[in-house]
Design a protein around this motif. Sequence first.
Motif: not given
Length: 263
Positions: A114-121, A126-130, A135-138, A142-145
Amino acid sequence: MVLFLKLFSIKNVKINNMKEVKLPKYFIIKWCNDPLWDDYIEWLNKTYNINYSGDSSSSYYGYDGNETNNGTGYTIDISYFKNNPEIITLEYWNQCIKNKTQMTQKLTVKVTEVLKIHEVACESWKERILSQYLSRMDKDQNITFFQREIDLMFGAASKDQLTVLEEVFGKVVVAIEFDKLKTGSIVKLHKNKFGQCIGGTGDMDLDKAVNVVFANTPHSINADGKFVNKCYYDSYYTFEQDGIFARYNSDEVVDYITEVIEY
Protein backbone atom coordinates in the motif's frame (compact mmCIF):
# COMPACT_ATOMS: atom_id res chain seq x y z
CA MET A 1 6.68 11.80 -9.60
CA VAL A 2 3.44 10.86 -11.33
CA LEU A 3 0.40 11.96 -9.34
CA PHE A 4 -3.09 10.52 -9.08
CA LEU A 5 -5.60 12.61 -11.02
CA LYS A 6 -9.04 13.33 -9.66
CA LEU A 7 -11.53 10.79 -10.92
CA PHE A 8 -13.91 13.24 -12.56
CA SER A 9 -11.16 15.06 -14.44
CA ILE A 10 -10.17 11.98 -16.43
CA LYS A 11 -11.63 12.07 -19.94
CA ASN A 12 -10.08 8.94 -21.40
CA VAL A 13 -10.41 6.38 -18.65
CA LYS A 14 -11.79 3.33 -20.43
CA ILE A 15 -12.44 1.24 -17.35
CA ASN A 16 -15.29 3.51 -16.24
CA ASN A 17 -16.95 3.33 -19.65
CA MET A 18 -17.14 -0.44 -19.75
CA LYS A 19 -20.54 -2.11 -20.08
CA GLU A 20 -21.78 -4.35 -17.30
CA VAL A 21 -20.29 -7.79 -17.76
CA LYS A 22 -23.32 -10.04 -17.39
CA LEU A 23 -24.08 -13.52 -18.67
CA PRO A 24 -27.11 -13.49 -21.02
CA LYS A 25 -30.22 -15.42 -19.94
CA TYR A 26 -29.68 -17.83 -22.84
CA PHE A 27 -26.17 -18.35 -24.20
CA ILE A 28 -24.04 -20.71 -26.28
CA ILE A 29 -20.33 -20.97 -27.02
CA LYS A 30 -18.74 -22.69 -30.00
CA TRP A 31 -16.21 -25.44 -29.33
CA CYS A 32 -12.62 -24.30 -29.72
CA ASN A 33 -9.15 -25.53 -28.89
CA ASP A 34 -8.54 -23.27 -25.91
CA PRO A 35 -7.49 -24.01 -22.30
CA LEU A 36 -10.61 -22.14 -21.13
CA TRP A 37 -12.86 -24.63 -22.92
CA ASP A 38 -12.38 -27.34 -20.29
CA ASP A 39 -13.11 -24.78 -17.57
CA TYR A 40 -16.32 -23.78 -19.34
CA ILE A 41 -17.55 -27.38 -19.75
CA GLU A 42 -16.72 -28.13 -16.10
CA TRP A 43 -18.66 -25.02 -15.03
CA LEU A 44 -21.60 -25.92 -17.31
CA ASN A 45 -21.73 -29.44 -15.85
CA LYS A 46 -21.59 -28.25 -12.24
CA THR A 47 -24.00 -25.34 -12.71
CA TYR A 48 -26.71 -27.31 -14.50
CA ASN A 49 -26.03 -30.79 -13.07
CA ILE A 50 -25.18 -32.42 -16.41
CA ASN A 51 -22.27 -34.48 -17.69
CA TYR A 52 -21.02 -33.24 -21.06
CA SER A 53 -17.57 -34.28 -22.28
CA GLY A 54 -17.35 -31.14 -24.43
CA ASP A 55 -15.44 -32.87 -27.19
CA SER A 56 -17.91 -32.47 -30.08
CA SER A 57 -15.83 -30.22 -32.34
CA SER A 58 -17.67 -27.48 -34.26
CA SER A 59 -20.64 -27.79 -31.86
CA TYR A 60 -22.12 -25.04 -29.72
CA TYR A 61 -22.65 -25.76 -26.02
CA GLY A 62 -24.77 -23.73 -23.64
CA TYR A 63 -28.06 -22.98 -21.95
CA ASP A 64 -31.25 -22.28 -23.94
CA GLY A 65 -33.93 -23.18 -21.38
CA ASN A 66 -35.19 -26.27 -23.21
CA GLU A 67 -37.20 -29.02 -21.49
CA THR A 68 -34.36 -31.57 -21.40
CA ASN A 69 -30.87 -31.73 -19.86
CA ASN A 70 -31.81 -29.06 -17.33
CA GLY A 71 -32.18 -26.50 -20.09
CA THR A 72 -28.80 -27.12 -21.70
CA GLY A 73 -27.71 -28.66 -24.97
CA TYR A 74 -25.14 -28.85 -27.73
CA THR A 75 -25.42 -29.01 -31.51
CA ILE A 76 -23.60 -27.93 -34.65
CA ASP A 77 -26.73 -26.26 -36.10
CA ILE A 78 -27.69 -23.33 -33.86
CA SER A 79 -31.22 -23.29 -35.32
CA TYR A 80 -31.99 -26.31 -33.10
CA PHE A 81 -31.58 -24.24 -29.95
CA LYS A 82 -34.69 -22.74 -28.38
CA ASN A 83 -35.16 -19.12 -27.28
CA ASN A 84 -32.54 -17.75 -29.70
CA PRO A 85 -29.55 -17.95 -27.31
CA GLU A 86 -26.80 -15.35 -27.65
CA ILE A 87 -23.47 -16.53 -29.04
CA ILE A 88 -20.72 -15.39 -26.67
CA THR A 89 -16.97 -15.97 -26.51
CA LEU A 90 -15.07 -18.00 -23.94
CA GLU A 91 -13.31 -14.84 -22.81
CA TYR A 92 -16.62 -13.06 -22.24
CA TRP A 93 -17.98 -16.03 -20.26
CA ASN A 94 -14.82 -16.00 -18.16
CA GLN A 95 -15.20 -12.29 -17.48
CA CYS A 96 -18.84 -12.81 -16.46
CA ILE A 97 -17.95 -15.53 -13.98
CA LYS A 98 -15.09 -13.49 -12.55
CA ASN A 99 -17.36 -10.44 -12.33
CA LYS A 100 -19.90 -12.38 -10.28
CA THR A 101 -17.30 -13.35 -7.70
CA GLN A 102 -15.71 -9.90 -7.61
CA MET A 103 -18.83 -7.88 -6.76
CA THR A 104 -18.18 -8.35 -3.02
CA GLN A 105 -14.61 -9.60 -3.24
CA LYS A 106 -12.10 -8.50 -0.66
CA LEU A 107 -8.38 -8.44 -1.26
CA THR A 108 -5.78 -8.34 1.48
CA VAL A 109 -2.28 -6.98 0.87
CA LYS A 110 0.71 -6.09 3.00
CA VAL A 111 1.09 -2.52 4.20
CA THR A 112 4.40 -2.27 2.33
CA GLU A 113 2.45 -2.76 -0.94
CA VAL A 114 0.00 0.00 0.00
CA LEU A 115 2.91 2.33 0.68
CA LYS A 116 4.02 1.83 -2.94
CA ILE A 117 0.65 3.24 -4.02
CA HIS A 118 0.98 6.08 -1.52
CA GLU A 119 4.36 7.00 -3.00
CA VAL A 120 2.90 7.77 -6.45
CA ALA A 121 -0.36 9.32 -5.23
CA CYS A 122 -1.37 12.99 -5.35
CA GLU A 123 -2.07 14.83 -2.10
CA SER A 124 -5.80 14.06 -1.99
CA TRP A 125 -5.17 10.35 -2.53
CA LYS A 126 -2.27 10.32 -0.07
CA GLU A 127 -4.69 11.66 2.53
CA ARG A 128 -7.28 9.03 1.67
CA ILE A 129 -4.74 6.23 1.90
CA LEU A 130 -3.53 7.43 5.29
CA SER A 131 -6.94 8.14 6.82
CA GLN A 132 -9.02 5.31 5.34
CA TYR A 133 -6.79 2.47 4.31
CA LEU A 134 -3.77 2.44 6.60
CA SER A 135 -6.07 2.74 9.62
CA ARG A 136 -7.36 -0.78 8.79
CA MET A 137 -3.97 -2.40 9.25
CA ASP A 138 -4.23 -5.54 11.38
CA LYS A 139 -1.69 -7.03 13.75
CA ASP A 140 0.01 -8.85 10.86
CA GLN A 141 0.42 -5.58 8.94
CA ASN A 142 -2.22 -6.51 6.37
CA ILE A 143 -4.80 -4.16 4.86
CA THR A 144 -8.06 -5.42 3.33
CA PHE A 145 -9.67 -3.64 0.36
CA PHE A 146 -13.14 -4.03 -1.11
CA GLN A 147 -13.33 -4.53 -4.88
CA ARG A 148 -15.18 -1.21 -5.34
CA GLU A 149 -12.26 0.62 -3.69
CA ILE A 150 -9.77 -1.09 -5.99
CA ASP A 151 -11.94 -0.21 -9.01
CA LEU A 152 -11.99 3.43 -7.92
CA MET A 153 -8.19 3.56 -7.76
CA PHE A 154 -7.81 1.92 -11.17
CA GLY A 155 -10.36 4.32 -12.65
CA ALA A 156 -8.50 7.39 -11.37
CA ALA A 157 -4.98 6.25 -12.25
CA SER A 158 -2.69 7.51 -14.96
CA LYS A 159 -0.69 5.10 -17.13
CA ASP A 160 2.35 5.08 -14.83
CA GLN A 161 0.19 4.68 -11.75
CA LEU A 162 -1.57 1.70 -13.34
CA THR A 163 1.79 -0.06 -13.41
CA VAL A 164 2.03 0.24 -9.63
CA LEU A 165 -1.60 -0.78 -9.07
CA GLU A 166 -1.23 -3.83 -11.30
CA GLU A 167 1.93 -4.77 -9.41
CA VAL A 168 -0.03 -4.67 -6.14
CA PHE A 169 -3.50 -5.95 -7.13
CA GLY A 170 -2.99 -7.69 -10.47
CA LYS A 171 -4.25 -6.69 -13.89
CA VAL A 172 -7.90 -5.72 -14.27
CA VAL A 173 -9.86 -7.58 -16.95
CA VAL A 174 -12.08 -5.21 -18.91
CA ALA A 175 -14.96 -6.46 -21.05
CA ILE A 176 -14.44 -5.72 -24.72
CA GLU A 177 -17.15 -3.60 -26.35
CA PHE A 178 -16.99 -5.17 -29.79
CA ASP A 179 -19.56 -2.77 -31.27
CA LYS A 180 -17.09 0.08 -30.68
CA LEU A 181 -14.27 -1.48 -32.68
CA LYS A 182 -13.67 0.31 -35.99
CA THR A 183 -11.01 1.27 -38.50
CA GLY A 184 -8.17 2.76 -36.47
CA SER A 185 -8.81 0.78 -33.27
CA ILE A 186 -5.76 -0.86 -31.71
CA VAL A 187 -6.06 -4.36 -30.25
CA LYS A 188 -4.11 -7.43 -29.22
CA LEU A 189 -4.73 -10.87 -30.71
CA HIS A 190 -4.75 -14.36 -29.20
CA LYS A 191 -1.64 -16.29 -30.21
CA ASN A 192 -3.44 -19.62 -30.67
CA LYS A 193 -6.47 -18.69 -32.77
CA PHE A 194 -4.94 -19.50 -36.12
CA GLY A 195 -7.99 -21.53 -37.14
CA GLN A 196 -9.98 -18.35 -37.57
CA CYS A 197 -7.24 -16.54 -39.48
CA ILE A 198 -7.60 -16.81 -43.24
CA GLY A 199 -4.16 -17.02 -44.80
CA GLY A 200 -2.06 -16.80 -41.63
CA THR A 201 -0.50 -13.93 -39.70
CA GLY A 202 2.86 -14.01 -41.48
CA ASP A 203 5.61 -12.23 -39.57
CA MET A 204 3.25 -10.40 -37.21
CA ASP A 205 4.50 -10.25 -33.62
CA LEU A 206 1.38 -11.17 -31.65
CA ASP A 207 3.04 -10.11 -28.41
CA LYS A 208 2.49 -6.58 -29.74
CA ALA A 209 -0.68 -4.69 -30.66
CA VAL A 210 -2.16 -4.59 -34.17
CA ASN A 211 -4.26 -1.99 -35.98
CA VAL A 212 -7.84 -2.68 -37.05
CA VAL A 213 -8.17 -1.93 -40.77
CA PHE A 214 -11.72 -3.24 -41.24
CA ALA A 215 -14.06 -4.31 -38.44
CA ASN A 216 -16.65 -6.99 -39.19
CA THR A 217 -17.05 -6.17 -42.90
CA PRO A 218 -17.63 -8.32 -46.02
CA HIS A 219 -14.55 -6.77 -47.63
CA SER A 220 -11.04 -7.42 -46.40
CA ILE A 221 -7.34 -7.33 -47.19
CA ASN A 222 -5.66 -10.69 -47.63
CA ALA A 223 -2.20 -11.80 -46.50
CA ASP A 224 -0.75 -10.59 -49.82
CA GLY A 225 -1.97 -7.05 -49.12
CA LYS A 226 -4.67 -7.17 -51.80
CA PHE A 227 -8.15 -5.74 -51.27
CA VAL A 228 -10.90 -8.36 -51.56
CA ASN A 229 -14.45 -7.06 -52.02
CA LYS A 230 -16.15 -10.25 -50.86
CA CYS A 231 -14.95 -13.77 -50.16
CA TYR A 232 -16.21 -17.06 -48.74
CA TYR A 233 -17.37 -15.78 -45.34
CA ASP A 234 -19.90 -13.00 -44.81
CA SER A 235 -17.68 -10.88 -42.60
CA TYR A 236 -14.05 -10.41 -41.58
CA TYR A 237 -11.75 -8.46 -39.31
CA THR A 238 -8.63 -7.20 -41.09
CA PHE A 239 -5.58 -6.32 -38.98
CA GLU A 240 -2.28 -4.65 -39.85
CA GLN A 241 1.10 -4.44 -38.18
CA ASP A 242 4.15 -2.87 -39.81
CA GLY A 243 2.72 -3.36 -43.29
CA ILE A 244 1.72 -6.99 -42.68
CA PHE A 245 -1.98 -7.84 -43.06
CA ALA A 246 -4.05 -10.65 -41.56
CA ARG A 247 -7.78 -11.28 -41.83
CA TYR A 248 -9.95 -13.34 -39.54
CA ASN A 249 -13.41 -14.81 -40.02
CA SER A 250 -15.96 -12.87 -37.92
CA ASP A 251 -19.14 -14.71 -38.97
CA GLU A 252 -19.61 -16.25 -35.54
CA VAL A 253 -17.14 -15.51 -32.73
CA VAL A 254 -14.28 -13.05 -32.44
CA ASP A 255 -12.57 -14.46 -29.36
CA TYR A 256 -9.20 -13.94 -31.04
CA ILE A 257 -9.39 -10.27 -29.92
CA THR A 258 -8.16 -10.39 -26.33
CA GLU A 259 -7.52 -6.76 -25.39
CA VAL A 260 -8.36 -3.29 -26.65
CA ILE A 261 -5.56 -0.76 -26.42
CA GLU A 262 -7.63 1.99 -28.04
CA TYR A 263 -11.18 1.99 -29.42
